[in-house]
Write a protein that holds these residues in place. Structure first.
Motif, short mmCIF file in Angstrom:
data_model
loop_
_atom_site.label_atom_id
_atom_site.label_comp_id
_atom_site.label_asym_id
_atom_site.label_seq_id
_atom_site.Cartn_x
_atom_site.Cartn_y
_atom_site.Cartn_z
N MET A 46 -26.84 -53.38 -40.79
CA MET A 46 -26.37 -53.55 -39.41
C MET A 46 -27.51 -54.02 -38.53
N LYS A 47 -27.21 -54.94 -37.62
CA LYS A 47 -28.20 -55.36 -36.63
C LYS A 47 -28.34 -54.27 -35.58
N GLN A 48 -29.55 -54.11 -35.08
CA GLN A 48 -29.79 -53.10 -34.07
C GLN A 48 -29.66 -53.72 -32.68
N LYS A 49 -28.85 -53.13 -31.83
CA LYS A 49 -28.64 -53.58 -30.46
C LYS A 49 -29.22 -52.56 -29.50
N ARG A 50 -29.54 -53.03 -28.30
CA ARG A 50 -30.09 -52.14 -27.28
C ARG A 50 -29.00 -51.63 -26.35
N GLN A 51 -29.18 -50.40 -25.88
CA GLN A 51 -28.37 -49.84 -24.81
C GLN A 51 -29.30 -49.04 -23.91
N TYR A 52 -28.81 -48.76 -22.70
CA TYR A 52 -29.58 -48.00 -21.72
C TYR A 52 -28.75 -46.84 -21.22
N ALA A 53 -29.35 -45.63 -21.22
CA ALA A 53 -28.64 -44.42 -20.84
C ALA A 53 -29.33 -43.72 -19.68
N ALA A 54 -28.51 -43.07 -18.87
CA ALA A 54 -29.02 -42.18 -17.83
C ALA A 54 -28.99 -40.76 -18.40
N LEU A 55 -29.98 -39.97 -18.02
CA LEU A 55 -29.98 -38.54 -18.30
C LEU A 55 -29.80 -37.84 -16.96
N PRO A 56 -28.54 -37.66 -16.53
CA PRO A 56 -28.29 -37.04 -15.22
C PRO A 56 -28.70 -35.57 -15.26
N PHE A 57 -29.50 -35.15 -14.28
CA PHE A 57 -29.94 -33.75 -14.24
C PHE A 57 -29.92 -33.25 -12.80
N ARG A 58 -29.88 -31.92 -12.68
CA ARG A 58 -30.02 -31.23 -11.39
C ARG A 58 -30.80 -29.96 -11.65
N VAL B 234 -31.14 -46.66 -28.01
CA VAL B 234 -30.83 -46.35 -26.62
C VAL B 234 -32.07 -45.82 -25.89
N ALA B 235 -32.46 -46.50 -24.81
CA ALA B 235 -33.55 -46.03 -23.96
C ALA B 235 -32.95 -45.06 -22.94
N VAL B 236 -33.63 -43.93 -22.71
CA VAL B 236 -33.12 -42.87 -21.84
C VAL B 236 -33.95 -42.77 -20.57
N PHE B 237 -33.25 -42.88 -19.42
CA PHE B 237 -33.88 -42.82 -18.10
C PHE B 237 -33.41 -41.58 -17.35
N PRO B 238 -34.33 -40.66 -16.97
CA PRO B 238 -33.90 -39.48 -16.23
C PRO B 238 -33.38 -39.86 -14.84
N MET B 239 -32.30 -39.21 -14.43
CA MET B 239 -31.67 -39.50 -13.15
C MET B 239 -31.41 -38.18 -12.41
N HIS B 240 -32.11 -38.00 -11.28
CA HIS B 240 -31.90 -36.81 -10.45
C HIS B 240 -30.63 -37.01 -9.63
N VAL B 241 -29.61 -36.22 -9.93
CA VAL B 241 -28.30 -36.38 -9.29
C VAL B 241 -28.33 -35.80 -7.89
N LYS B 242 -27.90 -36.62 -6.93
CA LYS B 242 -27.83 -36.21 -5.53
C LYS B 242 -26.38 -36.03 -5.08
N MET B 243 -25.44 -36.70 -5.78
CA MET B 243 -24.04 -36.65 -5.37
C MET B 243 -23.13 -36.67 -6.61
N VAL B 244 -22.18 -35.73 -6.63
CA VAL B 244 -21.17 -35.68 -7.69
C VAL B 244 -19.84 -36.05 -7.05
N LEU B 245 -19.25 -37.13 -7.52
CA LEU B 245 -18.02 -37.65 -6.93
C LEU B 245 -16.78 -36.97 -7.49
N ALA B 246 -15.77 -36.80 -6.67
CA ALA B 246 -14.50 -36.23 -7.11
C ALA B 246 -13.66 -37.28 -7.83
N GLN B 247 -13.88 -38.54 -7.49
CA GLN B 247 -13.17 -39.64 -8.14
C GLN B 247 -14.18 -40.71 -8.54
N TRP B 248 -13.97 -41.30 -9.73
CA TRP B 248 -14.86 -42.35 -10.22
C TRP B 248 -14.09 -43.22 -11.21
N PRO B 249 -14.61 -44.39 -11.54
CA PRO B 249 -13.85 -45.36 -12.33
C PRO B 249 -13.27 -44.84 -13.65
#
Length: 172
Positions: free
Chosen positions: A36-48, A122-137
């Motif tokens: 299998m060929k290796q593909k890149r992806q990017y991930a958030a690590l949402p934290f509080r 997958v590269a992992v980027f830490p994300m400090h969560v400031k807002m949690v939405l009640a509705q999202w896509p």
């Protein structure tokens, strides 16, 4: 002299490097032993951080229901960390500030419905969560859950992601 077997070595925060004998045998795109060929992806690590306790947000995948981080494929003219932040909004319904540098990488096999499976780095980027939405896509397609780092490390299937979660310490 005994012939060398094909094996893998893993450098810190880099993917498996296939070796044949004493030389590199795979292209820079990252072939794996399965072909299998290796593909890149990017991930958030949402934290509080609440009362000196770090919690991370995991969500379920659409296909298998596994616990995962929000992640996606590269887009032209979008920086990796910004793409990870966009995926966190679309998949998990969170907004916040994200690091520009990845804290690590993990590998997994993306199961494709009508195409061959794909090995992803997958590269992992830490994300400090400031807002949690009640509705999202993607709210009707996924579940999300705030949990401790230790719990999260036990819930994900990827050993490398588990290690990232176990060693994560939010920036001050």
């Amino acid at each position: 002299m005994r012939p060398l077997l094909r094996y893998f070595i893993t450098a810190a925060h880099s993917g498996p490097l296939p070796l044949m004998g004493n030389h590199w045998s795979g292209p820079t795109t990252g072939d794996t032993t399965s072909g299998m060929k290796q593909k890149r992806q990017y991930a958030a690590l949402p934290f509080r951080v609440a009362e000196d306790t770090v919690e991370v947000l995991l969500l379920t995948s659409r296909g298998t229901g596994r616990w995962i981080l929000p992640k996606g494929w590269p887009k032209k003219r979008m920086a990796p960390h910004k793409l990870a932040m966009l995926e966190a909004f679309e998949e998990a319904g969170v907004k916040g500030t994200i690091a520009k540098r990845a804290i690590g990488h993990f590998h997994y096999v993306k199961r494709m419905e009508r195409r061959p499976d794909v090995q992803c780095r997958v590269a992992v980027f830490p994300m400090h969560v400031k807002m949690v939405l009640a509705q999202w896509p993607e709210m009707d397609e996924r579940q999300r859950s705030w949990i401790s780092l230790t719990q999260a490390a036990g819930m994900v299937e990827e050993a490398e992601l588990s290690t990232i979660l176990e060693s994560f310490s939010p920036p001050h």
